[in-house]
Design a protein around this motif. Structure first.
Motif, PDB file in Angstrom:
ATOM      1  N   UNK A 197      64.075 -43.788  -2.791  1.00  0.00           N
ATOM      2  CA  UNK A 197      64.913 -44.757  -3.495  1.00  0.00           C
ATOM      3  C   UNK A 197      66.193 -44.098  -4.006  1.00  0.00           C
ATOM      4  N   UNK A 198      66.052 -42.901  -4.541  1.00  0.00           N
ATOM      5  CA  UNK A 198      67.214 -42.174  -5.035  1.00  0.00           C
ATOM      6  C   UNK A 198      68.186 -41.885  -3.895  1.00  0.00           C
ATOM      7  N   UNK A 199      67.665 -41.495  -2.744  1.00  0.00           N
ATOM      8  CA  UNK A 199      68.509 -41.214  -1.583  1.00  0.00           C
ATOM      9  C   UNK A 199      69.211 -42.478  -1.106  1.00  0.00           C
ATOM     10  N   UNK A 200      68.493 -43.605  -1.111  1.00  0.00           N
ATOM     11  CA  UNK A 200      69.091 -44.876  -0.693  1.00  0.00           C
ATOM     12  C   UNK A 200      70.227 -45.290  -1.623  1.00  0.00           C
ATOM     13  N   UNK A 201      70.112 -44.951  -2.891  1.00  0.00           N
ATOM     14  CA  UNK A 201      71.189 -45.260  -3.835  1.00  0.00           C
ATOM     15  C   UNK A 201      72.349 -44.278  -3.694  1.00  0.00           C
ATOM     16  N   UNK A 202      72.050 -43.042  -3.289  1.00  0.00           N
ATOM     17  CA  UNK A 202      73.060 -41.984  -3.222  1.00  0.00           C
ATOM     18  C   UNK A 202      73.945 -42.110  -1.978  1.00  0.00           C
ATOM     19  N   UNK A 203      73.375 -42.492  -0.864  1.00  0.00           N
ATOM     20  CA  UNK A 203      74.105 -42.523   0.399  1.00  0.00           C
ATOM     21  C   UNK A 203      75.297 -43.482   0.376  1.00  0.00           C
TER      22      UNK A 203
END
Length: 179
Positions: free
Chosen positions: A104-110
């Motif tokens: 989830x964090x990666x999906x928000x970061x990208x």
């Protein structure tokens, strides 16, 4: 700090035409100038609070970690198959929740990454570099010789290969060993 903005604020707000007749007038004006400098510094300094990220750990994760620790403690004390099963189950549950959180964090970061400022390359910069490993060294120059397992054995092998290069190193190590 934006120095031009700082200078401009001070030039606009400073009052040089005040008369300082008494000691109290001097103290008041000194305090006014100090306050002006502080306010100008605060206004001229850019605010970077939006870039700070907080590491918030939810109650769910805290609960899973405490369950895992409790299960680990019981497992270490009893060594029963049931305690092992409970520990493995809680450990897998925690790992899966952590993986979900990372995804989830990666999906928000990208989506935040921008191509214009080369921010896309920052996360993968270190991953692109190949990791170099130093191969082990053999004790003797012959190929089927045993591996050098101790630090003292490595220079002896390297001394035979590069006698002039390692001569000063061997002299220094002898001096250090004597003291």
């Amino acid at each position: 700090m934006h120095w031009n903005k700082y200078r401009q604020i001070i030039q606009d707000k400073v009052n040089l035409s005040t008369e300082l007749k008494e000691h109290e007038d001097l103290e008041i004006e000194t305090n006014n100038i100090l306050n002006l400098l502080q306010r100008a510094a605060k206004e001229a300094t850019p605010n970077n609070d939006s870039q700070r990220t907080t590491n918030f750990i939810s109650y769910e994760f805290k609960k899973l970690v405490s369950e895992k620790r409790r299960a680990s403690s019981i497992r270490q004390r009893t060594h029963t198959p049931s305690s092992r099963r409970i520990y493995n189950r809680t450990s897998k549950k925690l790992k899966s929740k952590l993986q979900e959180m990372r995804n989830e964090s990666f999906k928000k970061y990208v989506p935040i990454l921008k191509r214009e400022d080369n921010a896309v390359w920052k996360p993968i910069k270190n991953r692109r570099k190949p990791k170099t490993t130093t191969p082990p060294v053999r004790k003797y120059s012959k190929l089927p010789g045993p591996w050098a397992k101790k630090d003292k054995e490595n220079p002896n092998y390297l001394k035979n290969i590069f006698p002039n290069f390692f001569l000063h190193i061997m002299i220094k190590t002898r001096k250090w060993n004597k003291t």
